[in-house]
Motif scaffolding. Sequence first.
Motif, PDB file in Angstrom:
ATOM      1  N   PHE A 131      62.780  51.116  34.000  1.00 12.67           N
ATOM      2  CA  PHE A 131      61.515  51.326  33.302  1.00 12.67           C
ATOM      3  C   PHE A 131      60.555  50.166  33.559  1.00 12.67           C
ATOM      4  O   PHE A 131      59.372  50.379  33.835  1.00 12.67           O
ATOM      5  CB  PHE A 131      61.741  51.500  31.795  1.00 12.67           C
ATOM      6  N   VAL A 132      61.047  48.922  33.463  1.00 10.86           N
ATOM      7  CA  VAL A 132      60.193  47.758  33.716  1.00 10.86           C
ATOM      8  C   VAL A 132      59.653  47.817  35.143  1.00 10.86           C
ATOM      9  O   VAL A 132      58.471  47.548  35.386  1.00 10.86           O
ATOM     10  CB  VAL A 132      60.951  46.434  33.452  1.00 10.86           C
ATOM     11  N   ASN A 133      60.487  48.195  36.094  1.00 10.97           N
ATOM     12  CA  ASN A 133      60.044  48.306  37.486  1.00 10.97           C
ATOM     13  C   ASN A 133      58.938  49.354  37.640  1.00 10.97           C
ATOM     14  O   ASN A 133      58.023  49.184  38.447  1.00 10.97           O
ATOM     15  CB  ASN A 133      61.210  48.637  38.414  1.00 10.97           C
ATOM     16  N   LEU A 134      59.003  50.429  36.856  1.00  9.40           N
ATOM     17  CA  LEU A 134      57.963  51.456  36.904  1.00  9.40           C
ATOM     18  C   LEU A 134      56.619  50.954  36.363  1.00  9.40           C
ATOM     19  O   LEU A 134      55.569  51.486  36.714  1.00  9.40           O
ATOM     20  CB  LEU A 134      58.391  52.696  36.112  1.00  9.40           C
ATOM     21  N   CYS A 135      56.665  49.947  35.519  1.00 12.52           N
ATOM     22  CA  CYS A 135      55.444  49.435  34.888  1.00 12.52           C
ATOM     23  C   CYS A 135      54.675  48.455  35.772  1.00 12.52           C
ATOM     24  O   CYS A 135      53.536  48.099  35.463  1.00 12.52           O
ATOM     25  CB  CYS A 135      55.775  48.761  33.555  1.00 12.52           C
ATOM     26  N   TYR A 136      55.304  48.012  36.843  1.00 10.68           N
ATOM     27  CA  TYR A 136      54.670  47.042  37.745  1.00 10.68           C
ATOM     28  C   TYR A 136      54.634  47.625  39.152  1.00 10.68           C
ATOM     29  O   TYR A 136      55.532  48.373  39.553  1.00 10.68           O
ATOM     30  CB  TYR A 136      55.439  45.720  37.734  1.00 10.68           C
ATOM     31  N   ASN A 137      53.600  47.281  39.914  1.00 11.02           N
ATOM     32  CA  ASN A 137      53.475  47.812  41.274  1.00 11.02           C
ATOM     33  C   ASN A 137      54.325  47.003  42.260  1.00 11.02           C
ATOM     34  O   ASN A 137      55.044  46.090  41.845  1.00 11.02           O
ATOM     35  CB  ASN A 137      52.005  47.868  41.710  1.00 11.02           C
ATOM     36  N   GLU A 138      54.197  47.317  43.541  1.00  8.63           N
ATOM     37  CA  GLU A 138      55.025  46.661  44.564  1.00  8.63           C
ATOM     38  C   GLU A 138      54.714  45.172  44.712  1.00  8.63           C
ATOM     39  O   GLU A 138      55.526  44.418  45.234  1.00  8.63           O
ATOM     40  CB  GLU A 138      54.895  47.368  45.918  1.00  8.63           C
ATOM     41  N   LYS A 139      53.550  44.727  44.237  1.00 12.58           N
ATOM     42  CA  LYS A 139      53.201  43.296  44.267  1.00 12.58           C
ATOM     43  C   LYS A 139      53.590  42.605  42.961  1.00 12.58           C
ATOM     44  O   LYS A 139      53.188  41.486  42.702  1.00 12.58           O
ATOM     45  CB  LYS A 139      51.705  43.118  44.508  1.00 12.58           C
ATOM     46  N   ASP A 140      54.340  43.312  42.115  1.00 10.85           N
ATOM     47  CA  ASP A 140      54.786  42.826  40.805  1.00 10.85           C
ATOM     48  C   ASP A 140      53.635  42.596  39.838  1.00 10.85           C
ATOM     49  O   ASP A 140      53.751  41.823  38.885  1.00 10.85           O
ATOM     50  CB  ASP A 140      55.630  41.549  40.929  1.00 10.85           C
ATOM     51  N   ASP A 141      52.491  43.281  40.045  1.00 10.64           N
ATOM     52  CA  ASP A 141      51.362  43.229  39.115  1.00 10.64           C
ATOM     53  C   ASP A 141      51.487  44.380  38.124  1.00 10.64           C
ATOM     54  O   ASP A 141      51.904  45.490  38.494  1.00 10.64           O
ATOM     55  CB  ASP A 141      50.029  43.355  39.858  1.00 10.64           C
TER      56      ASP A 141
END
Length: 180
Positions: A131-141
């Motif tokens: 879920f946390v990974n879904l909340c941030y894009n590929e640049k971790d923004d």
Amino acid sequence: MDDSQPVCFIGDLESDDLILELYEEVGIKDIKLDMQPLKLLINKIRDTSLLSSGIRGAPQIGKVYRSGNCKVFGVLWQSSNGKPHYQGRPIVGIQNLVHQYFDPDTCELINNLPDKKPDIVKFLHNDEISFVNLCYNEKDDLKVDLNEFQRGKLHEILRQVAYEQFLTAVKIIEQTEAQP
């Protein structure tokens, strides 16, 4: 067909005056409201020249969804640099359990989530990590299009991580103090 939205102000102010001011801003026909009523109310509260006004202090902001569910929001009062308030009262220390606050200057919700994805993998379960990974894009923004539910869930996950880190720190301190 009239596609207007109903408008109602409840409180000590002369509601007819507020309605007239709202109509001046958005028109009488085909009213499409966004945050105009809140902006108008905040301006009235801040206007100290209105001696007859019975409204003062931080506004209480709530939303009723089409489903019938309700949510109450906090507000930073008296400006975006002000102190957090919830249901008209200032928030003190550990009471700060509100997920979202309004900025009274812009009438927008304040983003209180980290802009960059934190390294919290060791504290989470696999479903929370996903879920946390879904909340941030590929640049971790942080993604800007998260809905209210997603923001609330992410906030709660981060709160749990902070509590786990606190417990770990307490254990380390206790072990250090117990050693001769």
